[in-house]
Design an enzyme around this catalytic site. Structure first.
Site, PDB file in Angstrom:
ATOM      1  N   GLU A  53     -19.106   0.122   3.206  1.00  0.00           N
ATOM      2  CA  GLU A  53     -18.105  -0.915   2.933  1.00  0.00           C
ATOM      3  C   GLU A  53     -17.800  -1.644   4.246  1.00  0.00           C
ATOM      4  OE1 GLU A  53     -14.121   0.493   2.088  1.00  0.00           O
ATOM      5  OE2 GLU A  53     -13.712  -1.289   0.914  1.00  0.00           O
ATOM      6  N   GLU A  73      -6.181   4.970  -4.723  1.00  0.00           N
ATOM      7  CA  GLU A  73      -6.975   3.736  -4.818  1.00  0.00           C
ATOM      8  C   GLU A  73      -7.663   3.580  -3.477  1.00  0.00           C
ATOM      9  OE1 GLU A  73      -8.460   0.644  -4.439  1.00  0.00           O
ATOM     10  OE2 GLU A  73      -6.624  -0.547  -4.645  1.00  0.00           O
ATOM     11  N   SER A 111      -8.312   4.481   2.735  1.00  0.00           N
ATOM     12  CA  SER A 111      -9.730   4.859   2.858  1.00  0.00           C
ATOM     13  C   SER A 111     -10.041   6.143   2.079  1.00  0.00           C
ATOM     14  CB  SER A 111     -10.073   5.063   4.326  1.00  0.00           C
ATOM     15  OG  SER A 111      -9.352   6.164   4.837  1.00  0.00           O
ATOM     16  N   GLY A 153      -8.021   9.704   1.535  1.00  0.00           N
ATOM     17  CA  GLY A 153      -7.809  10.171   0.157  1.00  0.00           C
ATOM     18  C   GLY A 153      -8.164  11.641   0.006  1.00  0.00           C
ATOM     19  N   CYS A 207      -9.900  -4.455  -1.219  1.00  0.00           N
ATOM     20  CA  CYS A 207     -10.613  -3.297  -1.779  1.00  0.00           C
ATOM     21  C   CYS A 207     -11.664  -3.729  -2.792  1.00  0.00           C
ATOM     22  CB  CYS A 207      -9.634  -2.298  -2.364  1.00  0.00           C
ATOM     23  SG  CYS A 207      -8.396  -3.009  -3.430  1.00  0.00           S
ATOM     24  N   LYS A 266       5.779   4.997   3.125  1.00  0.00           N
ATOM     25  CA  LYS A 266       5.329   4.814   4.516  1.00  0.00           C
ATOM     26  C   LYS A 266       4.302   3.685   4.571  1.00  0.00           C
ATOM     27  CE  LYS A 266       1.937   6.293   7.037  1.00  0.00           C
ATOM     28  NZ  LYS A 266       1.712   5.175   7.979  1.00  0.00           N
TER      29      LYS A 266
HETATM   30  P1  NDP Z   1      -6.365   4.820   6.213  1.00  0.00           P
HETATM   31  O1  NDP Z   1      -6.759   5.430   4.939  1.00  0.00           O
HETATM   32  O2  NDP Z   1      -6.576   5.596   7.450  1.00  0.00           O
HETATM   33  O3  NDP Z   1      -4.810   4.425   6.216  1.00  0.00           O
HETATM   34  C1  NDP Z   1      -4.083   4.072   5.083  1.00  0.00           C
HETATM   35  C2  NDP Z   1      -2.690   4.661   5.175  1.00  0.00           C
HETATM   36  O4  NDP Z   1      -2.750   6.092   5.183  1.00  0.00           O
HETATM   37  C3  NDP Z   1      -1.942   4.281   6.443  1.00  0.00           C
HETATM   38  O5  NDP Z   1      -0.577   4.128   6.126  1.00  0.00           O
HETATM   39  C4  NDP Z   1      -2.184   5.487   7.327  1.00  0.00           C
HETATM   40  O6  NDP Z   1      -1.258   5.631   8.357  1.00  0.00           O
HETATM   41  C5  NDP Z   1      -2.066   6.609   6.322  1.00  0.00           C
HETATM   42  N1  NDP Z   1      -2.705   7.843   6.718  1.00  0.00           N
HETATM   43  C6  NDP Z   1      -3.712   8.029   7.612  1.00  0.00           C
HETATM   44  N2  NDP Z   1      -4.070   9.328   7.638  1.00  0.00           N
HETATM   45  C7  NDP Z   1      -3.279   9.969   6.748  1.00  0.00           C
HETATM   46  C8  NDP Z   1      -3.186  11.322   6.311  1.00  0.00           C
HETATM   47  N3  NDP Z   1      -3.981  12.286   6.775  1.00  0.00           N
HETATM   48  N4  NDP Z   1      -2.270  11.623   5.373  1.00  0.00           N
HETATM   49  C9  NDP Z   1      -1.481  10.680   4.852  1.00  0.00           C
HETATM   50  N5  NDP Z   1      -1.505   9.395   5.229  1.00  0.00           N
HETATM   51  C10 NDP Z   1      -2.408   9.044   6.164  1.00  0.00           C
HETATM   52  O7  NDP Z   1      -7.091   3.445   6.284  1.00  0.00           O
HETATM   53  P2  NDP Z   1      -7.372   2.584   7.597  1.00  0.00           P
HETATM   54  O8  NDP Z   1      -6.227   1.744   7.826  1.00  0.00           O
HETATM   55  O9  NDP Z   1      -7.778   3.424   8.733  1.00  0.00           O
HETATM   56  O10 NDP Z   1      -8.640   1.742   7.152  1.00  0.00           O
HETATM   57  C11 NDP Z   1      -9.921   2.343   7.225  1.00  0.00           C
HETATM   58  C12 NDP Z   1     -10.795   1.916   6.073  1.00  0.00           C
HETATM   59  O11 NDP Z   1     -10.119   2.146   4.851  1.00  0.00           O
HETATM   60  C13 NDP Z   1     -11.128   0.440   6.040  1.00  0.00           C
HETATM   61  O12 NDP Z   1     -12.225   0.179   6.837  1.00  0.00           O
HETATM   62  C14 NDP Z   1     -11.417   0.222   4.595  1.00  0.00           C
HETATM   63  O13 NDP Z   1     -12.748   0.582   4.343  1.00  0.00           O
HETATM   64  C15 NDP Z   1     -10.519   1.208   3.891  1.00  0.00           C
HETATM   65  N6  NDP Z   1      -9.318   0.577   3.372  1.00  0.00           N
HETATM   66  C16 NDP Z   1      -9.237   0.401   2.045  1.00  0.00           C
HETATM   67  C17 NDP Z   1      -8.154  -0.232   1.509  1.00  0.00           C
HETATM   68  C18 NDP Z   1      -8.029  -0.466   0.065  1.00  0.00           C
HETATM   69  O14 NDP Z   1      -7.391  -1.425  -0.322  1.00  0.00           O
HETATM   70  N7  NDP Z   1      -8.567   0.400  -0.782  1.00  0.00           N
HETATM   71  C19 NDP Z   1      -7.077  -0.740   2.345  1.00  0.00           C
HETATM   72  C20 NDP Z   1      -7.233  -0.472   3.753  1.00  0.00           C
HETATM   73  C21 NDP Z   1      -8.338   0.169   4.222  1.00  0.00           C
HETATM   74  P3  NDP Z   1      -1.476   4.931   9.780  1.00  0.00           P
HETATM   75  O15 NDP Z   1      -2.632   3.991   9.686  1.00  0.00           O
HETATM   76  O16 NDP Z   1      -0.191   4.250  10.018  1.00  0.00           O
HETATM   77  O17 NDP Z   1      -1.760   6.028  10.763  1.00  0.00           O
END
Ligand code: NDP
Length: 473
Positions: A377, A246, A225, A229, A280, A173
């Site tokens: 962050e 990650e 995020s 996680g 990240c 996804k």
């Molecule tokens: P999220 O963790 O919310 O989203 C990452 C993925 O997880 C998306 O595909 C999202 O779906 C999905 N997701 C959201 N909630 C759930 C859940 N309960 N169970 C399973 N999957 C889920 O990150 P964000 O996009 O909201 O970014 C927020 C923060 O995360 C950023 O500000 C940054 O700090 C951090 N981040 C870190 C990254 C890294 O590389 N480590 C990458 C991106 C963000 P959908 O968004 O489609 O609803």
């Protein structure tokens, strides 16, 4: 407008509902994206489960050859994929130091090819007349991959190539903010792979939650995020799924006063602002010793004043917009908090172009731990530069974070830098660089930056379980 579909059991699947994917450069609609239903997800998991036994039984070399064909398909469609990336993610085609969309598609190729060359041979622990002990590696089954919006294609590849190479099938996804490049890749991949090996279901976090709770999925590989996680760990408990998480980082760099300023500033700038800071393991907190503080600030300011932030399709743009309005708002909130605390803005600090989610490259000096910009962050184009005198104090500050993804030490005295590096609480440490990752070097976070390892043989092993074979002749 191009039409996009889900990919389930080797076939394009259209959906009753769609959602718009927005171009962050001008807020226009890039495309309507299919919204997977619960039934679509069930079909995808069922297809992956059915495809698993035959895929797992294929000789390793055959799977490796198919991975290489995926790289060839990406290479043949580089221009299209790079443009799609810019449109949905915002990153420039080339960008500062050539680290834009071309860097992501080029990295995708490099990673697929390097990963396809990995093997997991049987390890013989003991060999003798009385007893032979061997450790064999087995694929896990169906792997669920959930990806974020900062590097949609590259991070997807990091998840799925080792998973498939090791003999697993995948349900993936992508982030609902940037699903299109992944769906186009899935289309290319499904011309090459057997049906059901790679299934892609686009939708929001609701689909993500269903994946993490599904009883027929054996492992989740997630990048995103820390709060998500945590949700995933809880949701995955039902069938004790294996996890690779990650999560975010708040990487500190410690710059000592014997650093070669001229060679360091360019690298510091590039690795703090790579992908507009939405990376990240970007350098996110810059601790600089007294003796070189002003020189580092001046060097970084000079570069910041020379770069252009604009639409990523414009060849002059070094940096694009932020990917989404929430991320832009976070950056603006952190800047406001820094201003209230009397920090000194060397560049930026005000949004000047509101046609898209733009924010200028912003350098913030004379700021301390306790400010939100240091403690949280930022994941955007704003960097706090913190002055220190005592190295011991800088180490304490660097480690004073719930995150532990990366860190760096900058000095001409490599032995001293090594000693400091060994005391940083993070999964990767660089000396005189930051955020540079390689497909043959393990990468992973500690503390709340997650757990599990990606890349290299160590990362590949995460997509397998062991079977220890004891042979008594
Ligand atoms: P999220 O963790 O919310 O989203 C990452 C993925 O997880 C998306 O595909 C999202 O779906 C999905 N997701 C959201 N909630 C759930 C859940 N309960 N169970 C399973 N999957 C889920 O990150 P964000 O996009 O909201 O970014 C927020 C923060 O995360 C950023 O500000 C940054 O700090 C951090 N981040 C870190 C990254 C890294 O590389 N480590 C990458 C991106 C963000 P959908 O968004 O489609 O609803």
């Amino acid at each position: 407008m191009t039409t996009f579909s889900l990919w389930i059991n080797g076939k394009a699947v259209s959906t009753a509902n769609t959602f718009d994917v927005i171009n962050p450069a001008d807020k226009s609609v890039v495309a309507a994206c299919p919204q997977a239903s619960e039934q679509d997800l069930e079909n995808a998991v069922a297809a992956a489960k059915e495809a698993f036994p035959a895929w797992a039984e294929k000789p390793w070399q055959e799977r490796s050859d198919l991975m290489l064909k995926l790289a060839d398909a990406v290479e043949a469609n580089m221009v299209e994929l790079s443009e799609l990336l810019t449109k949905e993610q915002g990153k420039p085609q080339n960008g500062f130091a050539d680290m834009g969309a071309g860097f992501e598609t080029g990295g995708t190729l490099a990673w697929i090819r390097a990963t396809a060359g990995l093997t997991l041979p049987v390890e013989t622990i003991q060999e003798g007349d009385d007893l032979t002990i061997e450790v064999h590696r087995k694929p896990l089954g169906v792997v669920g991959s959930i990806t974020p919006w900062n590097y949609p294609l590259l991070i997807g590849i990091w998840h799925i190539i080792p998973a498939m190479l090791a003999g697993n099938t995948v349900v993936m996804k992508p982030s609902s903010l940037t699903p299109l490049t992944t769906l186009r890749f899935a289309e290319l991949a499904n011309e090459i792979l057997p049906a059901g090996v790679l299934n892609v279901v686009s939708g929001d976090g609701g689909i993500g939650r269903m994946i993490t709770a599904h009883e027929d999925i054996s492992k989740i590989v997630f990048t995103g995020s820390t709060p998500t996680g945590r949700h995933i760990m809880k949701s995955a408990a039902g069938n004790l799924k294996r996890l690779t998480l990650e999560l975010g980082g708040n990487d500190a760099a410690i710059v000592l006063d014997d650093v070669d300023v001229a060679s360091a500033v360019g690298k510091i700038f590039a690795t703090a602002f790579i992908n507009n800071g939405q990376t990240c393991a970007a350098l996110k907190r810059l601790y600089v010793q007294d003796g070189v503080y002003d020189a580092i600030c001046e060097g970084l300011t000079e570069i910041a004043n020379s770069v252009i932030t604009g639409n990523g399709m414009n060849p002059d743009s070094d940096f694009g917009p932020l990917q989404n309005p929430d991320q832009l708002q976070l950056v603006m909130d952190l800047a406001a908090d820094a201003k209230e605390r009397g920090a000194r803005f060397l560049t930026g600090g005000e949004q000047t172009n509101t046609n898209g989610y733009y924010y200028p490259i912003t350098l913030v000096a004379d700021i301390k731990d306790g400010a939100r910009l240091v403690d949280e962050e930022q994941f955007g184009p704003i960097l706090p530069i913190i002055r220190f005198s005592d190295v011991e104090e800088a180490i304490v500050h660097a480690n004073n974070s719930p995150n532990g993804l990366g860190g760096s030490v900058w000095s001409q005295d490599i032995e001293r830098a090594r000693e400091i590096a060994s005391r940083l609480e993070c999964g990767s440490v660089w000396i005189n660089h930051h955020a540079v990752i390689q497909p043959h070097a393990p990468f992973g976070g500690i503390k709340q930056s997650g757990f599990g390892v990606e890349f290299s043989e160590a990362g590949l092993k995460e997509f397998t379980s062991i079977q220890t074979l004891h042979v008594y002749p």
